[in-house]
Design a protein around this motif. Structure first.
Motif, PDB file in Angstrom:
ATOM      1  N   PRO A  77       0.817  -1.214   0.000  1.00 30.32           N
ATOM      2  CA  PRO A  77       0.000   0.000   0.000  1.00 30.32           C
ATOM      3  C   PRO A  77       0.854   1.268   0.000  1.00 30.32           C
ATOM      4  O   PRO A  77       1.886   1.341   0.663  1.00 30.32           O
ATOM      5  N   PHE A  78       0.392   2.253  -0.741  1.00 31.49           N
ATOM      6  CA  PHE A  78       1.096   3.520  -0.916  1.00 31.49           C
ATOM      7  C   PHE A  78       1.400   4.187   0.425  1.00 31.49           C
ATOM      8  O   PHE A  78       2.538   4.547   0.696  1.00 31.49           O
ATOM      9  N   PHE A  79       0.384   4.345   1.281  1.00 36.10           N
ATOM     10  CA  PHE A  79       0.577   5.100   2.523  1.00 36.10           C
ATOM     11  C   PHE A  79       1.392   4.331   3.559  1.00 36.10           C
ATOM     12  O   PHE A  79       2.159   4.925   4.298  1.00 36.10           O
ATOM     13  N   ARG A  80       1.249   3.023   3.622  1.00 41.15           N
ATOM     14  CA  ARG A  80       2.064   2.239   4.554  1.00 41.15           C
ATOM     15  C   ARG A  80       3.539   2.360   4.158  1.00 41.15           C
ATOM     16  O   ARG A  80       4.407   2.535   4.998  1.00 41.15           O
ATOM     17  N   GLN A  81       3.791   2.268   2.870  1.00 40.94           N
ATOM     18  CA  GLN A  81       5.158   2.392   2.387  1.00 40.94           C
ATOM     19  C   GLN A  81       5.684   3.813   2.607  1.00 40.94           C
ATOM     20  O   GLN A  81       6.856   4.006   2.931  1.00 40.94           O
ATOM     21  N   MET A  82       4.812   4.813   2.465  1.00 46.34           N
ATOM     22  CA  MET A  82       5.215   6.198   2.682  1.00 46.34           C
ATOM     23  C   MET A  82       5.633   6.412   4.137  1.00 46.34           C
ATOM     24  O   MET A  82       6.634   7.078   4.407  1.00 46.34           O
ATOM     25  N   ILE A  83       4.910   5.835   5.063  1.00 50.44           N
ATOM     26  CA  ILE A  83       5.266   5.959   6.483  1.00 50.44           C
ATOM     27  C   ILE A  83       6.632   5.337   6.743  1.00 50.44           C
ATOM     28  O   ILE A  83       7.472   5.915   7.443  1.00 50.44           O
ATOM     29  N   LYS A  84       6.886   4.165   6.168  1.00 46.74           N
ATOM     30  CA  LYS A  84       8.204   3.530   6.309  1.00 46.74           C
ATOM     31  C   LYS A  84       9.284   4.414   5.691  1.00 46.74           C
ATOM     32  O   LYS A  84      10.370   4.576   6.254  1.00 46.74           O
ATOM     33  N   HIS A  85       8.985   4.963   4.515  1.00 40.42           N
ATOM     34  CA  HIS A  85       9.943   5.828   3.823  1.00 40.42           C
ATOM     35  C   HIS A  85      10.321   7.020   4.702  1.00 40.42           C
ATOM     36  O   HIS A  85      11.500   7.325   4.882  1.00 40.42           O
ATOM     37  N   PHE A  86       9.317   7.694   5.247  1.00 41.25           N
ATOM     38  CA  PHE A  86       9.611   8.856   6.077  1.00 41.25           C
ATOM     39  C   PHE A  86      10.319   8.462   7.366  1.00 41.25           C
ATOM     40  O   PHE A  86      11.123   9.228   7.888  1.00 41.25           O
ATOM     41  N   GLY A  87      10.049   7.271   7.886  1.00 35.98           N
ATOM     42  CA  GLY A  87      10.769   6.801   9.068  1.00 35.98           C
ATOM     43  C   GLY A  87      12.254   6.619   8.784  1.00 35.98           C
ATOM     44  O   GLY A  87      13.114   7.088   9.542  1.00 35.98           O
ATOM     45  N   VAL A  88      12.558   5.941   7.684  1.00 35.90           N
ATOM     46  CA  VAL A  88      13.964   5.736   7.301  1.00 35.90           C
ATOM     47  C   VAL A  88      14.616   7.074   6.961  1.00 35.90           C
ATOM     48  O   VAL A  88      15.712   7.387   7.431  1.00 35.90           O
ATOM     49  N   HIS A  89      13.935   7.881   6.170  1.00 34.33           N
ATOM     50  CA  HIS A  89      14.528   9.133   5.711  1.00 34.33           C
ATOM     51  C   HIS A  89      14.571  10.200   6.800  1.00 34.33           C
ATOM     52  O   HIS A  89      15.314  11.172   6.665  1.00 34.33           O
ATOM     53  N   LEU A  90      13.835  10.007   7.873  1.00 36.79           N
ATOM     54  CA  LEU A  90      13.970  10.908   9.014  1.00 36.79           C
ATOM     55  C   LEU A  90      15.376  10.775   9.598  1.00 36.79           C
ATOM     56  O   LEU A  90      16.038  11.773   9.884  1.00 36.79           O
TER      57      LEU A  90
END
Length: 156
Positions: A77-90
């Motif tokens: 899912p787009f938003f689940r992956q987006m949350i992971k992305h922002f977690g890593v990129h934070l």
């Protein structure tokens, strides 16, 4: 032309790294633009402008990495992956921002008349970007844009 097709379509780690770096160069332009334009338009300080520009660049980077860098192998899912992305990129962003801040704070060696003064934010952005990019690529590949196994499929 053959090499360009390989670059666009390959699932190899090297081709993905090249695409990731291309996305990084693109979002660096957004980041640099924000650092120079936001203080000029809104009289913000450089650190606040950098936080805003880094956020804009990070959002753009997610979409580009999802569909361009890792698009052929992703599922989820787009938003689940987006949350992971922002977690890593934070975390990568904190590394990036720390290197940027150290360079800007140590600017005392430069005077306003020195030509490097106007280039200092770009130098700091690029140094911070390179520091954060290595971290972001490894962890994005592993935790955000990894291929999920289907039924009876094994993912290396």
């Amino acid at each position: 032309m053959r090499h360009f097709q390989y670059y666009l379509n390959s699932h190899s780690r090297f081709a993905q790294l090249l695409r990731f770096a291309s996305v990084g160069a693109t979002i660096s332009l957004i980041d640099i633009g924000g650092v120079y334009i936001l203080p000029w338009l809104f009289s913000t300080n450089i650190f606040f402008a950098r936080m805003l520009s880094l956020s804009m660049a990070n959002g753009t980077g997610y979409v580009l990495n999802r569909y361009f860098t890792f698009g052929a192998t992703l599922k989820g899912p787009f938003f689940r992956q987006m949350i992971k992305h922002f977690g890593v990129h934070l975390i990568g962003g904190l590394i990036n921002f720390s290197v940027f801040s150290i360079i800007i704070i140590n600017r005392s060696r430069y005077t306003h008349s020195d030509p490097t003064w106007t280039l200092l934010p770009v130098i700091a952005l690029l140094a911070g970007g390179l520091a954060g990019m290595g971290f972001n690529f490894c962890f994005s590949k592993r935790f955000v844009f990894h291929k999920r196994a289907g039924k009876g499929e094994v993912v290396p």
